[in-house]
Each structure stands twice: as structure tokens, then as C-alpha cells.
Design a protein around this motif. Structure first.
Motif, PDB file in Angstrom:
ATOM      1  N   MET A  95       0.795  -1.227   0.000  1.00  0.00           N
ATOM      2  CA  MET A  95       0.000   0.000   0.000  1.00  0.00           C
ATOM      3  C   MET A  95       0.828   1.277   0.000  1.00  0.00           C
ATOM      4  O   MET A  95       0.282   2.361  -0.166  1.00  0.00           O
ATOM      5  CB  MET A  95      -0.985   0.005   1.163  1.00  0.00           C
ATOM      6  CG  MET A  95      -0.420   0.135   2.521  1.00  0.00           C
ATOM      7  SD  MET A  95      -1.805   0.246   3.680  1.00  0.00           S
ATOM      8  CE  MET A  95      -0.975  -0.134   5.188  1.00  0.00           C
ATOM      9  N   TYR A  96       2.144   1.185   0.156  1.00  0.00           N
ATOM     10  CA  TYR A  96       2.990   2.382   0.161  1.00  0.00           C
ATOM     11  C   TYR A  96       3.752   2.490  -1.156  1.00  0.00           C
ATOM     12  O   TYR A  96       4.215   1.485  -1.696  1.00  0.00           O
ATOM     13  CB  TYR A  96       3.998   2.337   1.306  1.00  0.00           C
ATOM     14  CG  TYR A  96       3.353   2.217   2.661  1.00  0.00           C
ATOM     15  CD1 TYR A  96       2.632   3.272   3.203  1.00  0.00           C
ATOM     16  CD2 TYR A  96       3.463   1.040   3.396  1.00  0.00           C
ATOM     17  CE1 TYR A  96       2.041   3.158   4.447  1.00  0.00           C
ATOM     18  CE2 TYR A  96       2.872   0.927   4.631  1.00  0.00           C
ATOM     19  CZ  TYR A  96       2.156   1.986   5.159  1.00  0.00           C
ATOM     20  OH  TYR A  96       1.568   1.871   6.383  1.00  0.00           O
ATOM     21  N   ALA A  97       3.896   3.723  -1.638  1.00  0.00           N
ATOM     22  CA  ALA A  97       4.653   3.952  -2.870  1.00  0.00           C
ATOM     23  C   ALA A  97       5.308   5.322  -2.819  1.00  0.00           C
ATOM     24  O   ALA A  97       4.764   6.256  -2.223  1.00  0.00           O
ATOM     25  CB  ALA A  97       3.746   3.869  -4.096  1.00  0.00           C
ATOM     26  N   VAL A  98       6.468   5.414  -3.455  1.00  0.00           N
ATOM     27  CA  VAL A  98       7.129   6.698  -3.673  1.00  0.00           C
ATOM     28  C   VAL A  98       7.045   6.958  -5.166  1.00  0.00           C
ATOM     29  O   VAL A  98       7.463   6.130  -5.979  1.00  0.00           O
ATOM     30  CB  VAL A  98       8.600   6.673  -3.201  1.00  0.00           C
ATOM     31  CG1 VAL A  98       9.302   7.958  -3.604  1.00  0.00           C
ATOM     32  CG2 VAL A  98       8.675   6.478  -1.702  1.00  0.00           C
ATOM     33  N   VAL A  99       6.487   8.120  -5.517  1.00  0.00           N
ATOM     34  CA  VAL A  99       6.251   8.473  -6.917  1.00  0.00           C
ATOM     35  C   VAL A  99       7.066   9.721  -7.239  1.00  0.00           C
ATOM     36  O   VAL A  99       7.049  10.696  -6.487  1.00  0.00           O
ATOM     37  CB  VAL A  99       4.746   8.733  -7.170  1.00  0.00           C
ATOM     38  CG1 VAL A  99       4.488   9.058  -8.629  1.00  0.00           C
ATOM     39  CG2 VAL A  99       3.919   7.543  -6.715  1.00  0.00           C
ATOM     40  N   ALA A 100       7.774   9.690  -8.359  1.00  0.00           N
ATOM     41  CA  ALA A 100       8.586  10.833  -8.801  1.00  0.00           C
ATOM     42  C   ALA A 100       7.687  11.894  -9.432  1.00  0.00           C
ATOM     43  O   ALA A 100       6.514  11.663  -9.706  1.00  0.00           O
ATOM     44  CB  ALA A 100       9.640  10.373  -9.800  1.00  0.00           C
ATOM     45  N   GLN A 101       8.267  13.044  -9.709  1.00  0.00           N
ATOM     46  CA  GLN A 101       7.544  14.173 -10.283  1.00  0.00           C
ATOM     47  C   GLN A 101       6.904  13.823 -11.626  1.00  0.00           C
ATOM     48  O   GLN A 101       5.827  14.299 -11.946  1.00  0.00           O
ATOM     49  CB  GLN A 101       8.492  15.355 -10.452  1.00  0.00           C
ATOM     50  CG  GLN A 101       7.823  16.635 -10.849  1.00  0.00           C
ATOM     51  CD  GLN A 101       8.785  17.816 -10.823  1.00  0.00           C
ATOM     52  OE1 GLN A 101       9.985  17.649 -10.706  1.00  0.00           O
ATOM     53  NE2 GLN A 101       8.252  19.008 -10.915  1.00  0.00           N
ATOM     54  N   ASN A 102       7.546  12.947 -12.394  1.00  0.00           N
ATOM     55  CA  ASN A 102       7.025  12.574 -13.709  1.00  0.00           C
ATOM     56  C   ASN A 102       5.981  11.460 -13.644  1.00  0.00           C
ATOM     57  O   ASN A 102       5.501  10.999 -14.666  1.00  0.00           O
ATOM     58  CB  ASN A 102       8.167  12.161 -14.632  1.00  0.00           C
ATOM     59  CG  ASN A 102       8.917  10.949 -14.139  1.00  0.00           C
ATOM     60  OD1 ASN A 102       8.588  10.368 -13.107  1.00  0.00           O
ATOM     61  ND2 ASN A 102       9.955  10.562 -14.864  1.00  0.00           N
ATOM     62  N   GLY A 103       5.635  10.998 -12.441  1.00  0.00           N
ATOM     63  CA  GLY A 103       4.634   9.953 -12.279  1.00  0.00           C
ATOM     64  C   GLY A 103       5.199   8.547 -12.183  1.00  0.00           C
ATOM     65  O   GLY A 103       4.455   7.591 -11.966  1.00  0.00           O
ATOM     66  N   GLN A 104       6.502   8.399 -12.352  1.00  0.00           N
ATOM     67  CA  GLN A 104       7.132   7.086 -12.274  1.00  0.00           C
ATOM     68  C   GLN A 104       7.135   6.598 -10.824  1.00  0.00           C
ATOM     69  O   GLN A 104       7.514   7.331  -9.914  1.00  0.00           O
ATOM     70  CB  GLN A 104       8.568   7.165 -12.782  1.00  0.00           C
ATOM     71  CG  GLN A 104       9.312   5.857 -12.694  1.00  0.00           C
ATOM     72  CD  GLN A 104      10.777   6.001 -13.089  1.00  0.00           C
ATOM     73  OE1 GLN A 104      11.286   7.111 -13.228  1.00  0.00           O
ATOM     74  NE2 GLN A 104      11.452   4.895 -13.239  1.00  0.00           N
ATOM     75  N   ILE A 105       6.717   5.356 -10.623  1.00  0.00           N
ATOM     76  CA  ILE A 105       6.747   4.758  -9.286  1.00  0.00           C
ATOM     77  C   ILE A 105       8.168   4.274  -9.036  1.00  0.00           C
ATOM     78  O   ILE A 105       8.667   3.383  -9.727  1.00  0.00           O
ATOM     79  CB  ILE A 105       5.734   3.604  -9.162  1.00  0.00           C
ATOM     80  CG1 ILE A 105       4.319   4.144  -9.348  1.00  0.00           C
ATOM     81  CG2 ILE A 105       5.877   2.914  -7.814  1.00  0.00           C
ATOM     82  CD1 ILE A 105       3.241   3.096  -9.405  1.00  0.00           C
ATOM     83  N   LEU A 106       8.836   4.888  -8.066  1.00  0.00           N
ATOM     84  CA  LEU A 106      10.224   4.551  -7.762  1.00  0.00           C
ATOM     85  C   LEU A 106      10.326   3.292  -6.920  1.00  0.00           C
ATOM     86  O   LEU A 106      11.246   2.500  -7.085  1.00  0.00           O
ATOM     87  CB  LEU A 106      10.903   5.716  -7.047  1.00  0.00           C
ATOM     88  CG  LEU A 106      10.911   7.038  -7.814  1.00  0.00           C
ATOM     89  CD1 LEU A 106      11.536   8.133  -6.963  1.00  0.00           C
ATOM     90  CD2 LEU A 106      11.653   6.879  -9.126  1.00  0.00           C
ATOM     91  N   ARG A 107       9.402   3.117  -6.001  1.00  0.00           N
ATOM     92  CA  ARG A 107       9.379   1.911  -5.178  1.00  0.00           C
ATOM     93  C   ARG A 107       7.993   1.762  -4.579  1.00  0.00           C
ATOM     94  O   ARG A 107       7.354   2.727  -4.232  1.00  0.00           O
ATOM     95  CB  ARG A 107      10.416   1.969  -4.062  1.00  0.00           C
ATOM     96  CG  ARG A 107      10.398   0.678  -3.233  1.00  0.00           C
ATOM     97  CD  ARG A 107      11.531   0.563  -2.284  1.00  0.00           C
ATOM     98  NE  ARG A 107      12.755   0.308  -3.017  1.00  0.00           N
ATOM     99  CZ  ARG A 107      13.955   0.354  -2.454  1.00  0.00           C
ATOM    100  NH1 ARG A 107      14.086   0.649  -1.188  1.00  0.00           N
ATOM    101  NH2 ARG A 107      15.033   0.102  -3.164  1.00  0.00           N
ATOM    102  N   ARG A 108       7.568   0.512  -4.445  1.00  0.00           N
ATOM    103  CA  ARG A 108       6.281   0.183  -3.833  1.00  0.00           C
ATOM    104  C   ARG A 108       6.509  -0.991  -2.899  1.00  0.00           C
ATOM    105  O   ARG A 108       7.355  -1.837  -3.158  1.00  0.00           O
ATOM    106  CB  ARG A 108       5.269  -0.200  -4.923  1.00  0.00           C
ATOM    107  CG  ARG A 108       3.894  -0.471  -4.393  1.00  0.00           C
ATOM    108  CD  ARG A 108       2.943  -0.934  -5.471  1.00  0.00           C
ATOM    109  NE  ARG A 108       2.739   0.012  -6.550  1.00  0.00           N
ATOM    110  CZ  ARG A 108       1.881   1.030  -6.509  1.00  0.00           C
ATOM    111  NH1 ARG A 108       1.185   1.267  -5.432  1.00  0.00           N
ATOM    112  NH2 ARG A 108       1.739   1.811  -7.559  1.00  0.00           N
ATOM    113  N   GLY A 109       5.765  -1.030  -1.796  1.00  0.00           N
ATOM    114  CA  GLY A 109       5.929  -2.147  -0.888  1.00  0.00           C
ATOM    115  C   GLY A 109       5.001  -2.100   0.303  1.00  0.00           C
ATOM    116  O   GLY A 109       4.155  -1.218   0.437  1.00  0.00           O
ATOM    117  N   HIS A 110       5.194  -3.090   1.191  1.00  0.00           N
ATOM    118  CA  HIS A 110       4.369  -3.233   2.388  1.00  0.00           C
ATOM    119  C   HIS A 110       4.979  -2.516   3.588  1.00  0.00           C
ATOM    120  O   HIS A 110       4.266  -2.182   4.524  1.00  0.00           O
ATOM    121  CB  HIS A 110       4.190  -4.717   2.723  1.00  0.00           C
ATOM    122  CG  HIS A 110       3.531  -5.491   1.623  1.00  0.00           C
ATOM    123  ND1 HIS A 110       2.170  -5.449   1.405  1.00  0.00           N
ATOM    124  CD2 HIS A 110       4.038  -6.307   0.673  1.00  0.00           C
ATOM    125  CE1 HIS A 110       1.873  -6.220   0.369  1.00  0.00           C
ATOM    126  NE2 HIS A 110       2.991  -6.749  -0.097  1.00  0.00           N
TER     127      HIS A 110
END
Length: 113
Positions: free
Chosen positions: A80-95
Motif C-alpha cells: 500500500m505504500y509507494a514513492v512516486v517521482a515528479q514525472n509519475g514514475q513509481i520509484l518503489r512500492r511495498g508493504h
């Protein structure tokens, strides 16, 4: 005659996703280190029915350079957690929020090298 409200206010408030105190502590720990390094200057919080967002800004008047998102509906899938860059790219997702946020510190370390 009073017009009925389609959804009681209480129901709308309970539908919002938010960060709890522990999650905010983890996020603000990383944020504080980056502010101390002079990388980041401001943040914003958004609480919506589907997700909560912690937006990180280099300068106040800009678009966020990163967004930390919490989407509880993805809990059983990729996390349910994600870090998203300015361009919309998901840099990392995880629990695990702390593990997901490590991508932000690694990006800054690479920039300083």
C-alpha cells in the motif's frame, strides 16, 4: 422542509485515507534529514477517499518532486505504500513504509557523489 444530505458527514469523513502517527513519524524522519541537508524545503498533505499523499517540494511554489502515497486497497497486492517521482514514475512500492522510503535517501546520496 429540509433537504436530506445524500451522505452523512460522518460517513464521508470515515472514508478518507490518512497516515497514522507512526507512519508520519517515519516519513517526517526522512523529511527532516533531507531538510537538514538543504535538499527539501516544504511538504503538503492530502487525504482523499482512495489514498493519502505526503508531497515533498524543493521550493514552495513548485510541483512536488516526490509523493509518498498510501493506498490501502493495494495492501494485499504489491503493497500500500509507494514513492512516486515528479514525472509519475513509481520509484518503489511495498508493504513496509521505512523500506519504501529508502529509495529517497539513495537518490540523494547518488546526487551528492
Amino acid at each position: 422542509m429540509e433537504t436530506p444530505v445524500p451522505f452523512p458527514l460522518h460517513d464521508r469523513l470515515t472514508e478518507q485515507v490518512s497516515f497514522d502517527r507512526k507512519e508520519l513519524g517515519v516519513i517526517l524522519g526522512v523529511y527532516g534529514r533531507m531538510v537538514a541537508n538543504g535538499e527539501w524545503r516544504d511538504y503538503g498533505l492530502s487525504f482523499l477517499p482512495e489514498l493519502a499523499v505526503f508531497s515533498i517540494f524543493r521550493r514552495t511554489a513548485e510541483h512536488p518532486i516526490y509523493r509518498v502515497e498510501k493506498r490501502p486497497k493495494l495492501r494485499q497486492r504489491q503493497g500500500m505504500y509507494a514513492v512516486v517521482a515528479q514525472n509519475g514514475q513509481i520509484l518503489r512500492r511495498g508493504h513496509d513504509l521505512a523500506a519504501v522510503l529508502k529509495v529517497l535517501e539513495k537518490k540523494t546520496i547518488r546526487l551528492l557523489d
